[in-house]
Motif scaffolding. Structure first.
Motif: not given
Lengths: 239, 215
Positions: A109-110, A195, A198, B89-90, B93-94
């Motif tokens: 999620c980046t 995600g 965010i 990367a997953r 953010p969590m």
């Protein structure tokens, strides 16, 4: 101004102009039709002793109430299409010569960014990789190579009025030229998983001097094969 | 039904709906942890047993102190900030979405109550005898003879972890994708240890031995 929102790219004003044009044209027709609608309701309201009439609408003096607005709206459509195509060609179909090229990679999620380092060439040893934060120089034209590692994403920089889908397996080329220094949001505009909400980042538009100093610092670190961090991101060369 | 009664019924229903949306968030603790776990289970599973397809490790059976440390590492970008670390990367953010005070401690407390399970082997390679030698010389000091870890040394238990995950993490430690942040002291120790496993054969051997500890 109808849209009093910050703009930070050379084509943001073109996009806003298009939105304002559509808003004025549609708004004017909305007001006109509502006024006419309520006037007709008032003009032909129920009255004692007046019997309602059945009309087919085929008579010329009635049909003109349809034909004239219809023709005018078609003309407005043509105006919108011409304006939209001009903006589309400028923003999406034309690639002005690049001062630098960056790679933008979407992954759950980046956002990750690859910049060319001090040698100005992408995919070399001094490239700078960052997560979340992209540093660019004001007044420089950038080509971006947009990729996705997993699912559909959409690279969205609201102040640039830039939104482009990222599709796994494809490299999509686009461009931007930032014209206002500052730190702005990067978002994902395509629902990409749990995600998605965010999956944010920041784009930092530096003055050319600031950007050169930032690049010098991080490109040197990357060149040495080490990893470091700036305020929000890790950088390092991984080739 | 009179018009007044109908109005009162409608008003009461509307008020009930509004109040239903104002449920109090529980304070730090197990109840809040269970609530926050909603963020974790899509990847880690409702029992915290992990998901290989998503690269999500088993978190059931891990102690609270280790879970808290890793969540804080992710949150502060000490882990998962490398642009090439897809799973990190997953996860990062969590962890950053746990912004409310006490949420990390609460969810770590909850996850620590989930019972670990011996995972199925997914890799057939590896020489357990050679792996034992390596484990006894490299890993045992921190992770202990039985693989149950050591809180004082910050070493997690390995007894409920998937072999594919251990393999991927050793590779990340070796490549600098994990444990390279200057503030990650524990990660740096593990990176140094991982670097002594010179190739994939050595990594497979040691994991094959760790599997024998999983009972």
């Amino acid at each position: 101004m109808l849209l009093n929102l910050p703009r930070a790219s050379t084509f943001a004003g073109d996009i806003d102009g298009l939105v304002v044009l559509v808003t004025w044209l549609v708004g004017a027709w909305f007001v006109a039709t509502q006024l006419m609608f309520f006037w007709l309701m008032w003009r032909f309201r129920a009255r004692d002793g007046v019997k309602s009439q059945y009309i087919t609408g085929k008579e010329p003096h009635l049909k003109k109430w349809i034909n004239i607005p219809h023709t005018l709206i078609l003309l407005c459509d043509i105006v919108i299409i011409v304006a939209a195509v001009r903006v589309w060609v400028k923003v999406k179909q034309t690639l002005p010569p690049a001062d630098d090229t960056i790679r933008v990679v979407g992954q759950q999620c980046t956002w990750a960014f690859q910049q060319s380092g001090t040698d100005g060439t992408l995919d070399t040893a001094d490239d700078v990789w960052t997560s979340d934060t992209l540093h660019v120089a004001e007044g420089k034209t950038y080509h971006f190579l947009l990729e996705s590692k997993d699912v559909l994403h959409s690279f969205f920089v609201p102040v640039f009025r830039l939104k482009q889908d990222a599709i796994p397996g494809r490299t999509i080329t686009g461009w931007f030229k930032a014209n206002r220094a500052g730190s702005y949001d990067i978002l994902c505009a395509e629902i990409c998983g749990i995600g998605h909400g965010i999956m944010g980042g920041r784009i930092v538009v530096d003055t050319p001097e600031q950007h050169a100093a930032w690049m010098q610092k991080h490109s040197v670190v990357a060149d040495a094969g080490a990893t470091t961090t700036d305020s929000t991101a890790a950088t390092g060369a991984k080739n | 039904m009179s018009r007044k009664a109908l109005f009162l019924l409608f008003a009461a229903s509307y008020a009930a709906l509004l109040l239903a949306g104002c449920a109090q968030t529980p304070g730090p603790g197990l109840a809040r942890g269970e609530q926050v776990f909603d963020t974790c289970f899509p990847c880690h599973g409702k029992n915290g047993l992990g998901n290989e397809t998503l690269g999500a490790p088993a978190i059931a059976g891990l102690p609270r102190w280790y879970l808290e440390r890793q969540l804080n590492n992710f949150k502060t970008s000490m882990r998962g900030a490398d642009p090439h670390d897809m799973e990190g990367a997953r996860m990062r953010p969590m962890a950053r979405s746990l912004y409310r005070d006490g949420d990390i401690a609460s969810v770590a407390e909850y996850v620590a109550t989930l019972p670990g399970r011996v995972p199925a082997a997914t890799m057939v390679m590896g020489d357990t005898a050679a792996g034992r030698m390596r484990y006894q010389s490299i890993c045992v000091t921190c992770h202990q003879d039985d693989g149950n870890g050591n809180e004082a040394l910050g070493a997690p238990p390995l007894t409920h972890q998937h072999d594919w995950y251990m393999m991927s993490q050793i590779a990340k430690f070796k490549s600098g994708m994990r444990g390279a942040h200057p503030d990650d002291v524990m990660g740096a120790q593990m990176a140094a240890m991982a670097s002594t496993l010179e190739d994939s054969t050595a990594m497979h051997d040691v994991i094959a031995f760790i599997r024998t500890l999983q009972k």
